[in-house]
Design an enzyme around this catalytic site. Structure first.
Site, mmCIF file in Angstrom:
data_model
loop_
_atom_site.group_PDB
_atom_site.id
_atom_site.type_symbol
_atom_site.label_atom_id
_atom_site.label_comp_id
_atom_site.label_asym_id
_atom_site.label_seq_id
_atom_site.Cartn_x
_atom_site.Cartn_y
_atom_site.Cartn_z
ATOM 1 C CD GLU A 47 -3.140 -1.157 1.961
ATOM 2 O OE1 GLU A 47 -3.046 -0.443 2.980
ATOM 3 O OE2 GLU A 47 -4.116 -1.868 1.719
ATOM 4 C CD GLU B 243 -3.587 -6.183 2.940
ATOM 5 O OE1 GLU B 243 -4.514 -5.492 3.444
ATOM 6 O OE2 GLU B 243 -2.388 -5.917 3.094
ATOM 7 C CD1 TRP C 177 -6.346 -7.889 7.726
ATOM 8 C CD2 TRP C 177 -4.377 -8.109 6.663
ATOM 9 N NE1 TRP C 177 -5.374 -7.420 8.575
ATOM 10 C CE2 TRP C 177 -4.159 -7.540 7.946
ATOM 11 C CE3 TRP C 177 -3.289 -8.334 5.841
ATOM 12 C CZ2 TRP C 177 -2.888 -7.195 8.390
ATOM 13 C CZ3 TRP C 177 -2.031 -7.983 6.278
ATOM 14 C CH2 TRP C 177 -1.843 -7.419 7.540
#
Length: 504
Positions: A224, A352, A379
């Protein structure tokens, strides 16, 4: 669990409400070791038998020092690896953190850290679980109430917002929206000296350590990567912030790629885009890398409505003003991921999603992944006292109510995530669906030459306690009745194989 779903929810919330009975994966195969490593073939992950591999798995990231799960019941031990294999999970995204690999200064590798992770790596590999190594981070490091990037790599330039205003203290994910943290990310992407060198050298050390690990599926270079001060544009429909990918991230990634390729020529290197636009499908900007055929595109899908739903559950807001459907967000995210992967000559993987006990949202995301024939990593495996989500109800993200007790698995959640699915296909997938309520499974593929049978994982104890009935055309079932892994040999001359399976 990243900024995207909490971040996106923060934006949308303001607008909307005013501010076990199975075989081990691969266990029954002939030539198990030949099944790895995975390689990219067009849009597919393919094993050494030329079978298309689909992945269903979990994330495993220990976010507090020493950044590796302990060999305890609430950490990760052999029983955990057995549990994953027994429930059909054939992949794990492993949080080997930059802050753990190179904690004190550029160029100095903590070999003990790699040894500590190797204990877990070997447990998973012995159960034929493919592992994606991930330089995980949230909000850079401790200065910004995050983790993952070592302190020496969080550069503070004279006159920066942080030196003028001091570090922000709003917690996760709100620090992302401060000029201090956003500028610190811009500094990271712009560095061309010690920090960038250190990032490459850290990845080179990881790749060298596990270059010969057959169940490695490569390297997810940076979790990210926040877009910096231009973050606001990333959510603008049809606009996004593709220049962040092409002008900031891609040079940063390619520099690390060069280091990895000096010690590992075979495993896939995965690029990941900024977190904000991933779940709403705004345009991305990665391009193909000259001379590189083994690229992956790692993307996340955190529907902003998920965090709104979580806010209701936590009593932060009374109710949602709109139906809690994420179908539109999921569709946009999957479509953009396919488009981006195609433009960079890569295979995409949903690395994720979830981080919630909201069953309907999990149904929607997993159903869409099936529809788009995309593998995924949920996740999170366990809660592991995730410091970035404590205030948002960290206990919702794991599969267990008690990390130390595998018998406390959340059964309704498991029924959605433990699915019938094709782990290895002697052909090209065309159509896939699974109903977690009835156990009805449908799969269609076009046969092609392969060195092994088609393998479909069947979750007996979760969905088929009384066995199942299967109808097949274009192939022959060669596994025993009601086996935990359905094995099929394609019929000579068949143009299509279809499988329909129902619970007895």
């Amino acid at each position: 669990m990243r900024a995207v779903h909490l971040f996106g929810a923060s934006v949308l919330a303001c607008a909307l409400v005013g501010c076990k009975a199975s075989t081990v994966p691969g266990e029954a195969q002939s030539g198990d070791e030949a099944s790895a490593p995975l390689r990219r073939d067009g849009r597919w992950l393919v094993d050494a038998e030329n079978r298309v591999v689909m992945l269903h798995g979990v994330n495993m990231v220990w976010k507090t020092a020493p950044f590796v799960p302990p060999a305890t019941a609430d950490g990760f031990v052999a029983a955990d690896a057995d549990w994953l294999a027994d429930h059909g999970f054939n992949t794990a995204r492993i949080g080997v953190l930059w802050a753990g690999v190179m904690p004190t200064q550029a160029g100095v590798i903590d070999q003990d850290y790699l040894v500590a992770w190797d204990r877990v790596i070997q447990l998973l590999a012995r159960r034929h679980i493919w592992m994606l190594f991930d330089f995980h981070q949230d909000m850079l490091g401790p200065l910004y109430q995050g983790e993952g990037v070592p302190d020496w790599a969080v550069e503070q330039l004279p006159g920066s917002f942080t030196t003028l205003l001091g570090p922000p203290a709003f917690g996760f994910p709100f620090n992302y929206f401060t000029p201090q943290l956003s500028q610190a990310y811009d500094n990271l992407w712009a560095d061309t000296g010690e920090i960038r060198d250190g990032f490459r050298e850290a990845w080179t050390a990881v790749a060298k350590r596990w270059a010969d690990q057959p169940y490695s599926m490569g390297y997810d270079l940076f979790n990210e990567p926040w877009a910096g001060l231009e973050y606001a544009s990333c959510l603008v429909p049809l606009v996004g912030c593709p220049a962040h990918d092409s002008q900031e991230l891609q040079p940063f990634y390619e520099y690390a790629r060069n280091g990895i390729r000096s010690v590992d020529q075979q495993h896939i290197i995965w690029f990941e885009s900024e977190p904000e636009g991933s779940s709403v499908g705004t345009p991305k900007g990665f391009t193909a890398v000259a001379g590189e055929s083994q690229l992956g595109y790692s993307f996340h899908d955190y529907c902003p409505l998920a965090a709104l739903t979580q806010s209701v559950q936590l009593g932060l807001i009374d109710a949602l003003p709109i139906p809690a459907t994420c179908n539109g967000f999921n569709e946009a995210s999957a479509n953009e991921a396919r488009d981006q992967a195609d433009r960079m000559n890569a295979v995409e993987l949903l690395t994720e999603f979830g981080a919630t006990d909201d069953l309907e949202l999990l149904r929607q995301t997993t159903a869409l992944a099936d529809e788009h024939l995309i593998g995924w990593q949920y996740w999170h495996y366990k809660n592991w006292a995730d410091p970035t989500t404590q205030s948002q109800g960290s206990g919702a993200q794991g599969l267990f109510t008690d990390d130390a007790d595998l018998s406390t698995v959340k059964p309704d959640k498991l029924r959605i995530l433990e699915r019938s699915y094709p782990q290895a296909t002697a052909g090209i997938p065309e159509e896939l669906s699974f109903d977690p309520d009835s156990g009805a499974f449908h799969y269609r593929y076009t046969p092609r030459a392969a060195g092994g049978p088609t393998l479909i994982y069947i979750p007996l104890s979760t969905h088929y306690p009384n066995g199942y009935h299967v109808e097949v055309s274009g192939a022959t079932v060669v596994s025993a009745p009601n086996a935990g892994q359905l094995r099929l040999d394609n019929l000579a001359g068949a143009n299509e194989v279809t499988i329909d399976l129902t619970a007895n």
